[in-house]
Each structure stands twice: as structure tokens, then as C-alpha cells.
Design an enzyme around this catalytic site. Structure first.
Site, PDB file in Angstrom:
ATOM      1  N   LYS A 225      27.308  14.857 -47.758  1.00 27.71           N
ATOM      2  CA  LYS A 225      27.083  15.549 -46.486  1.00 27.71           C
ATOM      3  C   LYS A 225      28.335  15.646 -45.625  1.00 27.71           C
ATOM      4  CE  LYS A 225      22.113  15.490 -46.337  1.00 27.71           C
ATOM      5  NZ  LYS A 225      20.861  14.935 -45.820  1.00 27.71           N
ATOM      6  N   ARG A 260      18.707   9.693 -52.349  1.00 27.58           N
ATOM      7  CA  ARG A 260      18.639  11.068 -52.857  1.00 27.58           C
ATOM      8  C   ARG A 260      20.076  11.530 -53.055  1.00 27.58           C
ATOM      9  NH1 ARG A 260      18.749  16.375 -51.008  1.00 27.58           N
ATOM     10  NH2 ARG A 260      17.267  17.799 -51.988  1.00 27.58           N
TER      11      ARG A 260
END
Length: 281
Positions: A225, A260
Site C-alpha cells: 500500500k 491479506r
């Protein structure tokens, strides 16, 4: 917290080790790998590679949720997701989760072989989602966010970040259980990157343990991210593996049960060592 969840032939013994959810985006526009796996043959090959690398769950998503992502039609989402779920299921017994906010996609996906619903809206975008999941009797991941992927970065003003995340999740857990979803089938996700700015993402990783009081397994999705990109000064999401590794290690240290991730092989090694250190396993 219920100590285990059985999905197909897999037993998830929470607290014993960290479980890995491998990301399979069948989208043309996801932030990290958009367009890479949106053919059935490429998606199946990637699913098999994720399982071979050690993924405990494959998370299939047809709607990109990156900041600013356009909402696709229901027909498009069904068209992207269902053939892939069906194909992966025909080749493997791995638990499959479907990343969707639409009840009708959830229902159709479960019918063709998916096992878990992963809803970034925590069951708030579609009023039928939680009743549908209850009727299907499947596990659900409830995530915290504000706004929509198009607008969420305008909603990063919190008085008490962890308190507000916990409060939202507690409320959704209550609604879900009142509708008939069994408590042991609920997982929670603080929603790193979803209506959270750089500092807030770090605060979540630092204070993840505060969500333990909700008595649900905690899923963390920090993989590749932008907050990691900012720290590394690395604009290419695929080149954020080492940074992701550090974030994953921090998440495990602070109480994550599921990660995840895109880079399953590398994060499996991270989690094996982190589990040995922090869980004494």
C-alpha cells in the site's frame, strides 16, 4: 474468541499461527496488479501459484477498491468473478473468499464454490449483505471504512481513530449476530488505506491489539500500500515487498491473525519466523 473455524478441509486455529490470504484481483484497474490476472487462464495460474506458495485462502475480487476506483455494474462484477471462482474451485479445495460489497454477488459466488465473503464496507453498502450471509451460513470479513473508494480519502478526520474503528466494528458485529451470523464466523479488518492517511495507517499497526477486545480474528491488509511506498520513496507497488514484510511483521506482533497479501511466498517466510518469535510456535 472461538479458537477455530473449519472451512472445507482446513482448520483455522486462531492464535496458533498467522494465516495468509492471497490476493487475486480479476480487475483491469487494481492499484498493484490491475489487468494482470483478468483472463481465466491467467487467474487460474495465479491462484495455483498462490496456493503453492502457501496461501491459506484465495481472495477473489472483481471490483477495484483503490482510491478513486470507478464503481462497475453488477453484471460486470458477476461476469468477472463467477467464472474465476468456479474455475479455481474445480481445480482446488483451497478456501475461497470473494471481495465484494454486493449481496447478489456474494450469493452467486457462494453458489459456485466460494466459502467466505470479504466486505470492505462491513456490510453497510448493501442492506441485504448481512441477511444474505446469515442465510448462506458462511463466514464474513467486516472491514472499517468511510465513504466509498471514490471519496474515502476525504474522510480521514477522526477524534479517536482506534476507538472509532472499534466502535464501528462492534456495531456491525452486533447487527450481524442479531441477523443470525454466528459470532465464530465473523472476522474483522481495520481497513488500512481506507479513509486513513499515512499517520493513521501506522497508528493502526501500532495499536492493532486494541481490537482484540472485539473477540474476532483480525485480518490486516497492508500489502504494497501507498503508506509503505511513501516510507520507501517507492512509487512502484510491486517493489514494496520488503516494506510489506516489515508491516506484516508488525501486524503479527500486535495481534493479526490473517494477512491479506500479494507476495505469498515472501510473507509466508515472514510469518513463519514472526510466529516462532512472537507465538513461541
Amino acid at each position: 474468541m472461538c479458537s477455530k473455524l473449519v472451512i472445507r478441509d482446513r482448520c483455522f486455529n486462531w492464535g496458533q499461527r498467522t494465516y495468509l490470504m492471497g490476493v487475486l484481483n480479476v480487475t483491469p484497474d487494481s492499484f498493484s496488479d490491475g489487468g494482470k490476472f483478468n483472463t481465466t487462464s491467467a487467474a487460474l495460474a495465479q491462484a495455483q501459484a498462490l496456493v503453492a506458495a502457501g496461501a491459506d485462502i484465495i481472495d477473489i475480487g472483481g471490483q477495484s477498491t483503490r482510491p478513486g476506483a470507478e464503481q462497475i455494474t453488477l453484471a460486470e462484477e458477476l461476469e468477472r468473478v463467477l467464472p474465476i471462482v468456479e474455475l479455481v474451485r474445480s481445480q482446488s479445495s483451497v478456501p475461497i473468499s470473494v471481495d465484494t460489497t454486493r449481496a447478489s454477488v456474494a450469493k452467486a459466488a457462494i453458489e459456485v464454490g466460494a466459502d467466505i465473503i470479504n466486505d470492505i464496507s462491513g456490510g453497510t453498502f448493501d442492506s441485504q449483505m448481512l441477511p444474505t450471509v446469515a442465510s448462506l451460513g458462511v463466514p464474513i470479513v467486516l472491514m472499517h471504512m468511510r465513504g466509498t473508494p471514490q471519496t474515502m480519502q476525504q474522510f480521514t478526520d477522526y477524534q479517536d481513530l482506534m476507538g472509532e474503528i472499534a466502535s464501528f466494528l462492534a456495531n456491525q458485529i452486533t447487527i450481524a449476530t442479531n441477523l443470525g451470523i454466528k459470532p465464530e464466523k465473523i472476522m474483522i479488518d481495520p481497513g488500512i488505506g481506507f479513509a486513513k492517511n499515512y499517520e493513521q495507517n501506522l497508528e493502526i499497526l501500532r495499536n492493532l491489539h486494541l481490537l482484540r477486545s472485539l473477540n474476532c480474528p483480525i485480518l490486516v491488509g497492508a500489502s504494497r500500500k501507498s503508506f509503505i511506498g511513501r516510507i520507501l520513496n517507492q512509487p512502484d507497488p510491486k517493489a514494496r515487498v520488503w516494506g510489506t514484510a516489515a508491516a506484516c511483521c508488525a501486524a503479527i506482533f500486535n495481534g493479526a491473525d490473517i494477512l491479506r497479501v500479494h507476495d505469498v511466498q515472501q510473507m509466508r517466510e515472514v510469518s513463519l519466523v514472526a510466529d516462532a518469535v512472537f507465538r513461541g510456535k
